[in-house]
Design a protein around this motif. Structure first.
Motif, PDB file in Angstrom:
ATOM      1  N   VAL A 127      -6.033   7.390  -3.870  1.00 51.16           N
ATOM      2  CA  VAL A 127      -4.978   8.408  -3.952  1.00 51.16           C
ATOM      3  C   VAL A 127      -5.615   9.767  -4.191  1.00 51.16           C
ATOM      4  O   VAL A 127      -6.354   9.955  -5.157  1.00 51.16           O
ATOM      5  CB  VAL A 127      -3.976   8.077  -5.062  1.00 51.16           C
ATOM      6  N   PHE A 128      -5.321  10.706  -3.311  1.00 56.39           N
ATOM      7  CA  PHE A 128      -5.811  12.076  -3.476  1.00 56.39           C
ATOM      8  C   PHE A 128      -4.739  12.887  -4.172  1.00 56.39           C
ATOM      9  O   PHE A 128      -3.617  12.991  -3.693  1.00 56.39           O
ATOM     10  CB  PHE A 128      -6.148  12.694  -2.120  1.00 56.39           C
ATOM     11  N   GLY A 129      -5.063  13.436  -5.320  1.00 51.10           N
ATOM     12  CA  GLY A 129      -4.076  14.196  -6.070  1.00 51.10           C
ATOM     13  C   GLY A 129      -3.232  13.290  -6.931  1.00 51.10           C
ATOM     14  O   GLY A 129      -3.685  12.246  -7.409  1.00 51.10           O
ATOM     15  N   SER A 130      -1.971  13.671  -7.143  1.00 50.21           N
ATOM     16  CA  SER A 130      -1.095  12.965  -8.071  1.00 50.21           C
ATOM     17  C   SER A 130      -0.326  11.858  -7.368  1.00 50.21           C
ATOM     18  O   SER A 130      -0.003  11.963  -6.179  1.00 50.21           O
ATOM     19  CB  SER A 130      -0.114  13.947  -8.704  1.00 50.21           C
ATOM     20  N   GLY A 131      -0.020  10.799  -8.106  1.00 52.89           N
ATOM     21  CA  GLY A 131       0.753   9.712  -7.522  1.00 52.89           C
ATOM     22  C   GLY A 131       0.771   8.494  -8.415  1.00 52.89           C
ATOM     23  O   GLY A 131       0.513   8.584  -9.622  1.00 52.89           O
ATOM     24  N   TRP A 132       1.039   7.350  -7.795  1.00 54.74           N
ATOM     25  CA  TRP A 132       1.223   6.096  -8.512  1.00 54.74           C
ATOM     26  C   TRP A 132       0.667   4.953  -7.682  1.00 54.74           C
ATOM     27  O   TRP A 132       0.693   5.001  -6.451  1.00 54.74           O
ATOM     28  CB  TRP A 132       2.713   5.834  -8.747  1.00 54.74           C
ATOM     29  N   VAL A 133       0.220   3.910  -8.358  1.00 55.97           N
ATOM     30  CA  VAL A 133      -0.121   2.654  -7.694  1.00 55.97           C
ATOM     31  C   VAL A 133       0.818   1.592  -8.240  1.00 55.97           C
ATOM     32  O   VAL A 133       1.143   1.593  -9.432  1.00 55.97           O
ATOM     33  CB  VAL A 133      -1.609   2.282  -7.891  1.00 55.97           C
ATOM     34  N   TRP A 134       1.282   0.696  -7.356  1.00 57.35           N
ATOM     35  CA  TRP A 134       2.337  -0.252  -7.691  1.00 57.35           C
ATOM     36  C   TRP A 134       1.969  -1.661  -7.243  1.00 57.35           C
ATOM     37  O   TRP A 134       1.324  -1.833  -6.205  1.00 57.35           O
ATOM     38  CB  TRP A 134       3.630   0.093  -6.956  1.00 57.35           C
ATOM     39  N   LEU A 135       2.466  -2.652  -7.990  1.00 55.71           N
ATOM     40  CA  LEU A 135       2.553  -4.013  -7.497  1.00 55.71           C
ATOM     41  C   LEU A 135       4.023  -4.276  -7.214  1.00 55.71           C
ATOM     42  O   LEU A 135       4.861  -4.149  -8.112  1.00 55.71           O
ATOM     43  CB  LEU A 135       2.021  -5.025  -8.516  1.00 55.71           C
ATOM     44  N   VAL A 136       4.343  -4.607  -5.958  1.00 58.55           N
ATOM     45  CA  VAL A 136       5.734  -4.770  -5.547  1.00 58.55           C
ATOM     46  C   VAL A 136       5.928  -6.111  -4.851  1.00 58.55           C
ATOM     47  O   VAL A 136       4.981  -6.706  -4.319  1.00 58.55           O
ATOM     48  CB  VAL A 136       6.186  -3.632  -4.597  1.00 58.55           C
ATOM     49  N   CYS A 137       7.168  -6.572  -4.851  1.00 63.71           N
ATOM     50  CA  CYS A 137       7.573  -7.717  -4.040  1.00 63.71           C
ATOM     51  C   CYS A 137       8.063  -7.202  -2.690  1.00 63.71           C
ATOM     52  O   CYS A 137       8.784  -6.204  -2.621  1.00 63.71           O
ATOM     53  CB  CYS A 137       8.704  -8.480  -4.704  1.00 63.71           C
ATOM     54  N   CYS A 138       7.666  -7.891  -1.638  1.00 66.72           N
ATOM     55  CA  CYS A 138       8.164  -7.564  -0.303  1.00 66.72           C
ATOM     56  C   CYS A 138       8.425  -8.873   0.430  1.00 66.72           C
ATOM     57  O   CYS A 138       8.240  -9.954  -0.138  1.00 66.72           O
ATOM     58  CB  CYS A 138       7.170  -6.687   0.454  1.00 66.72           C
ATOM     59  N   SER A 139       8.838  -8.785   1.665  1.00 69.95           N
ATOM     60  CA  SER A 139       9.225  -9.992   2.390  1.00 69.95           C
ATOM     61  C   SER A 139       8.068 -10.970   2.552  1.00 69.95           C
ATOM     62  O   SER A 139       8.275 -12.178   2.643  1.00 69.95           O
ATOM     63  CB  SER A 139       9.779  -9.615   3.773  1.00 69.95           C
ATOM     64  N   GLY A 140       6.830 -10.472   2.568  1.00 68.73           N
ATOM     65  CA  GLY A 140       5.684 -11.352   2.749  1.00 68.73           C
ATOM     66  C   GLY A 140       5.053 -11.827   1.467  1.00 68.73           C
ATOM     67  O   GLY A 140       4.024 -12.509   1.495  1.00 68.73           O
TER      68      GLY A 140
END
Length: 220
Positions: free
Chosen positions: A141-154
């Motif tokens: 990630v360049f600059g500001s942001g977030w990293v997430w663990l998410v549920c998705c269809s796969g």
């Protein structure tokens, strides 16, 4: 998608007027991974500012004040332009910080539930594989942001968002704040060290509850 489901029943409803959720632990509880002064500043100043600004943005828009936060965020681009941009920035800040602080726990040994652990191993091979994916994504990630663990269809997926964007409509299990105010006080410019420290205090009990809610069909 049920309003406020990600933050737990003990927190205020995520509807207008928004209220700063209290820390679910003492500011010093995350030491040595995160210092008490940095946790207090992050929560009481930065998180609080997003709550105040979101409330201020919604004052003239009474027709949207009863919308749950998730609904506002899912449809921000369809709102009147001024409100939509405020929801994207300040509403995202409220949502993201709410999940962040409720995703951490005082340093202790926790692990995912059996069901979530099986999904982690299916998607990433192992817990070590998940940690590696999260750290690599965070460092990309360049600059500001977030990293997430998410549920998705796969299954499960690691994803990143910039600024205060959210991964909705994907179903988040936890996130790590990559804005400089989250780690500069404790780690200066050592983002990788901060990410490692934050991942060590993820509340896997909370993440497992969110996973069960998703698999029970509440995230549909």
């Amino acid at each position: 998608m049920e309003a406020g489901i990600f933050f737990g029943k003990e927190l205020p409803a995520m509807t207008y007027p928004y209220i700063l959720p209290p820390l679910p632990y003492a500011p010093a509880a995350l030491e040595p991974n995160l210092g008490r002064s940095s946790v207090r500043l992050h929560h009481d100043a930065f998180f609080a500012a997003y709550v105040d600004r979101l409330n201020g943005a919604l004052v003239p828009w009474t027709q949207y004040q009863d919308w749950p936060l998730e609904r506002l965020l899912l449809h921000w681009c369809q709102l009147p332009r001024t409100l939509g941009q405020a929801v994207r920035r300040y509403g995202g800040g409220v949502y993201n910080h709410g999940l962040y602080f409720s995703s951490l726990a005082p340093a202790r040994t926790t692990k995912p539930s059996g069901e979530l652990l099986a999904e982690v191993e299916h998607s990433f091979g192992s817990m070590e594989g998940l940690h590696r994916s999260l750290k690599n994504a965070a460092m990309s990630v360049f600059g500001s942001g977030w990293v997430w663990l998410v549920c998705c269809s796969g299954g499960l997926q690691v994803t990143c968002t910039a600024n205060q964007d959210t991964p909705l409509p994907l179903w988040p299990l936890f996130n790590v704040d990559l804005w400089e105010h989250a780690f500069i006080p404790d780690y200066e410019n050592r983002r990788e060290d901060y990410v490692e420290a934050a991942l060590a205090i993820i509340d896997w009990d909370a993440a497992s509850r969110r996973f069960r809610q998703r698999t029970a069909g509440k995230g549909e």
